[in-house]
Write an enzyme that holds these catalytic residues in place. Structure first.
Site, mmCIF file in Angstrom:
data_model
loop_
_atom_site.group_PDB
_atom_site.id
_atom_site.type_symbol
_atom_site.label_atom_id
_atom_site.label_comp_id
_atom_site.label_asym_id
_atom_site.label_seq_id
_atom_site.Cartn_x
_atom_site.Cartn_y
_atom_site.Cartn_z
ATOM 1 N N ASN A 214 80.654 55.164 -28.952
ATOM 2 C CA ASN A 214 81.634 54.824 -27.919
ATOM 3 C C ASN A 214 81.036 54.743 -26.523
ATOM 4 O O ASN A 214 81.674 54.243 -25.610
ATOM 5 C CB ASN A 214 82.785 55.819 -27.927
ATOM 6 C CG ASN A 214 82.310 57.252 -27.888
ATOM 7 O OD1 ASN A 214 81.492 57.675 -28.710
ATOM 8 N ND2 ASN A 214 82.795 58.014 -26.938
ATOM 9 N N GLN B 187 85.059 52.836 -33.092
ATOM 10 C CA GLN B 187 84.605 51.763 -32.197
ATOM 11 C C GLN B 187 84.109 50.538 -32.967
ATOM 12 O O GLN B 187 83.736 49.543 -32.362
ATOM 13 C CB GLN B 187 83.480 52.292 -31.284
ATOM 14 C CG GLN B 187 83.897 53.411 -30.359
ATOM 15 C CD GLN B 187 84.772 52.958 -29.192
ATOM 16 O OE1 GLN B 187 84.821 51.768 -28.864
ATOM 17 N NE2 GLN B 187 85.455 53.882 -28.563
ATOM 18 N N ALA C 58 92.203 58.726 -34.415
ATOM 19 C CA ALA C 58 90.908 59.084 -35.010
ATOM 20 C C ALA C 58 90.585 60.574 -34.877
ATOM 21 O O ALA C 58 89.880 61.135 -35.718
ATOM 22 C CB ALA C 58 89.812 58.252 -34.371
ATOM 23 N N THR D 51 106.786 62.533 -41.208
ATOM 24 C CA THR D 51 107.340 61.203 -41.465
ATOM 25 C C THR D 51 106.369 60.121 -41.017
ATOM 26 O O THR D 51 105.902 60.132 -39.870
ATOM 27 C CB THR D 51 108.670 61.047 -40.688
ATOM 28 O OG1 THR D 51 109.535 62.101 -41.095
ATOM 29 C CG2 THR D 51 109.320 59.707 -40.956
ATOM 30 N N CYS E 230 87.253 60.808 -22.906
ATOM 31 C CA CYS E 230 87.672 62.095 -23.464
ATOM 32 C C CYS E 230 86.930 63.252 -22.833
ATOM 33 O O CYS E 230 87.370 64.382 -22.873
ATOM 34 C CB CYS E 230 87.434 62.116 -24.964
ATOM 35 S SG CYS E 230 87.708 60.527 -25.696
#
Ligand code: PMP
Length: 387
Positions: free
Chosen positions: A155, A183, A70, A244, A333
């Protein structure tokens, strides 16, 4: 260890791992190698999965970009829309309780000539506490607003935004709406088209998939979205995100989403019961404990979320005293950041209250017994710290 930190990440479901394995072992072709069957098989599965993902999000004709998570999706959505050479509008609107993967992107755009407006949230005491203040949104969005970014579910304190109403306000001004739905996906019913959201970010590891794979859904039949790519190179994914594509990651995110959606109502009511049980035990034993965010029975709160402020001890202290329980203060975080949670502050709480806040995220693999044990450990731990 009793894991009650399912907003930070979730355990990968065994069924997801099983679905991934063949694409790491026998069918390991590069999906962009069209010159041989192994590559073409890999491409076919990627195309099938991205079509399924778009459908599962309720937006079959959206462009689905596979990302690393995200954070990357939010970066691509916000910078992609605002920095596109044909973008003439110069205002971006968001909310005080957003994740740093949105707020820090906006900070980066300030020196590039954008005006950033950060909106407040509804104060505590109302059923939709913690969701974006719609009056402020209405007053702020105008014909110079390129993008509004509003998270679908928070969150830290689990507040769920009224996305449909947010979208109406944005579209009156021809403004695009991005939602960080990290979330929300797999946890609450979500329909991108019905809500009329233009760009949506999600991350597989929040709904029992692996870390390192996410998505950005771009556009719907009502509105065209132009994006400036942020990662350039081989031109994969319509040149919007080079690199990729990992078939195993794509199979994982779609399998994780299918499983979550198939059992959504049963799972969320089970998880809500466990969350309510934990809350009941803590509130009955800890005098002065305060709930942060919407009331537990509010339709605006995620079923597995509990966020409380202790009356006397800091979140960090409680966590170290109850080391057998995985829970958090602030978000994972920003846990390296000694600052009190910006989300709890945005609710109008003091710095002290924010430092005393802790977050529990109940998930698929939690059991009644675990919740019972966790409550006992948490109660005993805070008693020890106060005596
Ligand atoms: N947005 C929200 C609301 C989140 O909870 C998180 C994960 N903490 C992210 C974005 C970032 O997700 P990821 O780390 O998978 O990139």
């Amino acid at each position: 260890m009793i894991y009650l930190d399912n907003h930070a990440t979730t355990r990968c479901d065994d069924r997801v791992i099983a679905a991934m394995l063949p694409w790491l072992t026998t069918n390991y072709g590069n999906p962009h190698s069209t010159s041989h069957a192994m590559g073409r098989d890999a491409w076919e599965i990627v195309a099938e999965c991205t079509a399924s993902l778009a459908e599962l999000l309720g937006n079959p004709s959206t462009d689905l970009i596979v990302t690393s998570g995200a954070t990357e999706s939010n970066n691509l959505a916000i910078k992609g829309v605002c920095l596109h050479p044909r973008q003439k509008r110069r205002k971006i609107v968001s909310v005080a309780t957003e994740h740093p993967a949105v707020l820090d992107v906006l900070d980066q755009l300030k020196p590039q000539g954008f005006r950033i407006e950060i909106l407040p949230v509804v104060p505590v005491g109302q059923v939709d506490a913690g969701t974006v203040d719609l009056n402020a949104l209405e007053e702020t969005v105008d014909d110079d607003t390129a993008l509004v970014s509003v998270m679908w579910a928070n969150n830290e304190m689990g507040a769920i935004a009224p996305m449909k109403r947010v979208a109406q306000i944005c579209h009156q001004h021809g403004t695009l709406l991005h939602s960080d739905a990290t979330q929300a996906v797999g946890r609450i019913p979500l329909d991108m088209l019905a809500a009329d959201v233009d760009l949506l970010s999600a991350s597989a590891h929040k709904f029992y998939g692996p870390k390192g794979v996410g998505l950005l859904a771009v556009g719907n039949p009502n509105r065209r979205v132009r994006l400036l790519p942020q990662i350039v190179g081989g031109g994969q994914q319509g040149n919007l995100r080079s690199g990729t594509v990992a078939p195993a990651g794509v199979i994982a995110i779609v399998t994780a989403m299918q499983i979550s959606l198939a059992q959504l109502s049963v799972e969320s009511s089970r998880i809500r019961k466990l969350r309510d049980q934990l809350a009941k035990n803590l509130f009955s034993q800890i005098e002065g404990l305060e709930l942060n965010g919407p009331e537990l029975d509010s339709p605006y709160r995620l079923p597995g979320n509990l966020n409380v402020s202790h009356p006397r001890i800091e979140g960090e202290t409680w966590m170290s005293a109850a080391a057998d329980i995985a829970f958090s203060s602030g978000s994972a975080c920003s846990s390296v950041d000694p600052e009190p949670s910006h989300v709890i502050l945005a609710l109008g709480k003091s710095e002290t209250e924010a430092r005393r806040s802790v977050r529990f995220g109940i998930g698929r693999f939690n059991t009644d017994t675990e919740i019972e044990q966790a409550a006992n450990i948490l109660i005993a731990a805070q008693q020890r710290m106060m005596s």
